[in-house]
Write a protein that holds these residues in place. Structure first.
Motif, PDB file in Angstrom:
ATOM      1  N   GLY A   1       0.823  -1.201   0.000  1.00 50.51           N
ATOM      2  CA  GLY A   1       0.000   0.000   0.000  1.00 50.51           C
ATOM      3  C   GLY A   1       0.858   1.252   0.000  1.00 50.51           C
ATOM      4  O   GLY A   1       2.030   1.224   0.385  1.00 50.51           O
ATOM      5  N   GLY A   2       0.268   2.363  -0.424  1.00 48.19           N
ATOM      6  CA  GLY A   2       0.998   3.622  -0.525  1.00 48.19           C
ATOM      7  C   GLY A   2       1.095   4.377   0.791  1.00 48.19           C
ATOM      8  O   GLY A   2       1.902   5.304   0.924  1.00 48.19           O
TER       9      GLY A   2
ATOM     10  N   ALA B   1      -5.012  -3.283  -6.365  1.00 49.12           N
ATOM     11  CA  ALA B   1      -3.884  -2.578  -7.003  1.00 49.12           C
ATOM     12  C   ALA B   1      -4.327  -1.169  -7.406  1.00 49.12           C
ATOM     13  O   ALA B   1      -3.546  -0.220  -7.329  1.00 49.12           O
ATOM     14  N   GLY B   2      -5.588  -1.033  -7.794  1.00 55.82           N
ATOM     15  CA  GLY B   2      -6.120   0.283  -8.158  1.00 55.82           C
ATOM     16  C   GLY B   2      -6.372   1.181  -6.961  1.00 55.82           C
ATOM     17  O   GLY B   2      -6.652   2.367  -7.123  1.00 55.82           O
ATOM     18  N   MET B   3      -6.304   0.585  -5.762  1.00 57.42           N
ATOM     19  CA  MET B   3      -6.582   1.370  -4.543  1.00 57.42           C
ATOM     20  C   MET B   3      -5.340   1.482  -3.655  1.00 57.42           C
ATOM     21  O   MET B   3      -5.444   1.875  -2.504  1.00 57.42           O
ATOM     22  N   ARG B   4      -4.160   1.144  -4.191  1.00 53.70           N
ATOM     23  CA  ARG B   4      -2.981   1.011  -3.316  1.00 53.70           C
ATOM     24  C   ARG B   4      -2.611   2.319  -2.628  1.00 53.70           C
ATOM     25  O   ARG B   4      -2.022   2.292  -1.539  1.00 53.70           O
ATOM     26  N   SER B   5      -2.954   3.440  -3.231  1.00 50.45           N
ATOM     27  CA  SER B   5      -2.621   4.724  -2.586  1.00 50.45           C
ATOM     28  C   SER B   5      -3.504   4.965  -1.359  1.00 50.45           C
ATOM     29  O   SER B   5      -3.236   5.862  -0.566  1.00 50.45           O
TER      30      SER B   5
ATOM     31  N   VAL C   1      -0.746  -6.528   1.085  1.00 49.36           N
ATOM     32  CA  VAL C   1      -1.638  -7.653   0.811  1.00 49.36           C
ATOM     33  C   VAL C   1      -0.810  -8.720   0.109  1.00 49.36           C
ATOM     34  O   VAL C   1      -0.113  -8.441  -0.868  1.00 49.36           O
ATOM     35  N   LYS C   2      -0.871  -9.934   0.648  1.00 50.79           N
ATOM     36  CA  LYS C   2      -0.144 -11.055   0.040  1.00 50.79           C
ATOM     37  C   LYS C   2      -1.154 -11.966  -0.648  1.00 50.79           C
ATOM     38  O   LYS C   2      -2.095 -12.450  -0.012  1.00 50.79           O
TER      39      LYS C   2
END
Ligand code: NI
Length: 446
Positions: free
Chosen positions: A97-98, A160-164, A170-171
């Motif tokens: 995550g960002g 992945a689209g929400m990583r920020s 997340v594994k």
């Protein structure tokens, strides 16, 4: 979301002054859930396409090469760090995550199909055959693992689209061989499936704090999920008992030691473990002897008898206790007649699936938030699932994704492992939302 469902986005804000900002907390909660709903709806056509592709190209346990490549290529395309060949053909990927955060939450899907000849008549039905213990055998995704894989590929893209927007990691764990093996290994005690993934470090580097998984099934209805807190699915242990006596003529039993008579007593003795010794009000237990072999004619008392059996349990302490009692019972009864006995539990061993209380208390409100209150307590499931091996290592929560096919109900749908098994693909959106929400909820608990 229902008022007072108490998911952790609420709890996270609670730590920062929840009582003074109930409205704000609930809004954040609603925003995340709404975003997951939108993203899952956008992802559904892709999940359907992956599912149908995987369904048309099923691979037996330990042979998931094509499926693993599809998964690994997708995860790399999302910019993740990907490890392949884990525990055989498994794939593990990390999504960081960002925001700052140290927690690591794993999501697991199984990828293998079964030696079943498909009879669904679906346009993407399997026509594949593969080697199963040396024989060419028809192969089918008859347990929904095609759906599990497609759902987790969808979740990977959603998160992945929400990583920020989240902190921590997340594994993604795509596991082979949940259903067992498809060939005899060089070492019969070599681990497979979840055990092989764990042995190969799937839960380490970084160490996993909690793990979640799901299973498609014909019940409950689409839009609902099923779960239990505590015991949920049976553990299954195979065992072998070899009774050795001393061969003699059938007319002179006193000259030998009869392993057949001893075996008959052992079989009855084993049933008294369930009926007289274990507290069945705690958790049910089943002991079955499914094979007995010894002797070759009516007037020879043979040297040895071999029996194969299974033990089913719903609690790890009961499981360990029952295994000791099986050994003790067989040894004591054999000794009474002068026979000796070898008891061995096979490497095909699935612990019971048990959802631990603290993690369940956090997960169930999230499932209710995602499904609009349709997280349903289900009866015990007598089937087994090697997700339980992860649960022995780290806190883990497993649930059932209800998905009877369109036009069918839970009562009329074909069960898992049937050649007619199918599921409603719309449920994949619910599954993807649920797994995403569970991961985000846990990551917020820094
Ligand atoms: Ni399955």
């Amino acid at each position: 979301m229902r008022a007072g469902s108490g998911s952790c986005w609420l709890a996270a804000v609670a730590a920062a002054g929840f009582l003074s900002s109930v409205g704000a907390a609930r809004a954040a909660d609603e925003t995340t859930l709404k975003q997951l709903e939108t993203r899952a709806a956008a992802e559904l056509p892709k999940m359907v396409a992956w599912r149908r592709d995987i369904h048309a190209h099923p691979e037996l346990s330990g042979q998931e090469v094509r499926t693993a490549k599809l998964v690994a290529d997708h995860l790399r395309g999302l910019g993740m760090e990907v490890r392949t060949g884990v525990g055989g053909t498994g794939v593990v990927a990390l999504l960081k995550g960002g925001k700052p955060g140290n927690r690591v939450i794993a999501l697991r899907a199984d990828m293998d199909a079964l030696p079943v000849q498909e009879r669904t008549g679906l346009p993407f039905a399997s026509k594949v055959t593969a080697r199963n213990f040396g024989k060419d055998t028809p192969v089918m995704h008859a347990c929904g693992h095609d759906g599990h894989t497609a759902i987790l590929m969808g979740v990977a893209e959603m998160l992945a689209g929400m990583r920020s927007e989240f902190g921590g990691t997340v594994k993604f764990i795509f596991q082979p061989a949940e259903e067992g093996r498809s060939e005899h290994p060089a070492d019969p005690n070599a681990p497979f499936g979840a055990k092989a993934m764990i042995a190969d470090g799937a839960l380490d580097k970084p160490k996993v704090d909690a793990i979640f998984g799901l299973h498609l099934a014909p019940g409950p209805s689409v839009g609902s999920v099923g779960y239990r807190v505590g015991s949920m699915m049976a553990g299954a242990d195979g065992f072998r008992i070899k009774v050795t006596g001393r061969q003699t003529h059938g007319s002179r039993p006193w000259d030998g030691v009869d392993p057949i008579a001893a075996s008959a007593q052992i079989i009855n003795g084993l049933q008294t473990i369930v009926s007289r010794q274990l507290n069945i009000s705690k958790a049910p237990v089943v002991v079955t002897i499914g094979a007995i072999n010894g002797g070759n004619r009516e007037n020879i008392i043979p040297d040895t008898v071999e029996m194969l059996g299974t033990l089913r349990t719903f609690d790890n302490a009961v499981r360990n206790d029952a295994k000791k009692r099986i050994t003790l019972t067989a040894q004591s009864i054999a000794a009474a007649s002068g026979a000796t006995v070898e008891v061995s539990f096979t490497s095909v061993a699935y612990p019971p699936t048990v959802n631990p209380h603290p993690l369940s208390a956090q997960a169930v409100p999230v499932l209710n938030a995602v499904t609009g209150g349709k997280a349903i307590v289900i009866p015990l499931v007598s089937g087994s699932e090697d997700f339980s091996d992860y649960q022995l290592a780290v806190p883990g929560f497993f649930f059932i994704l209800g998905a009877p096919p369109k036009g069918k109900t839970t009562a009329t749908a074909a069960p898992n492992h049937s050649p007619l098994f199918d599921f409603d693909e719309d449920a994949m959106a619910i599954g993807a939302r649920a797994l995403s929400a569970l991961a985000l909820d846990q990551l917020a608990r820094q």
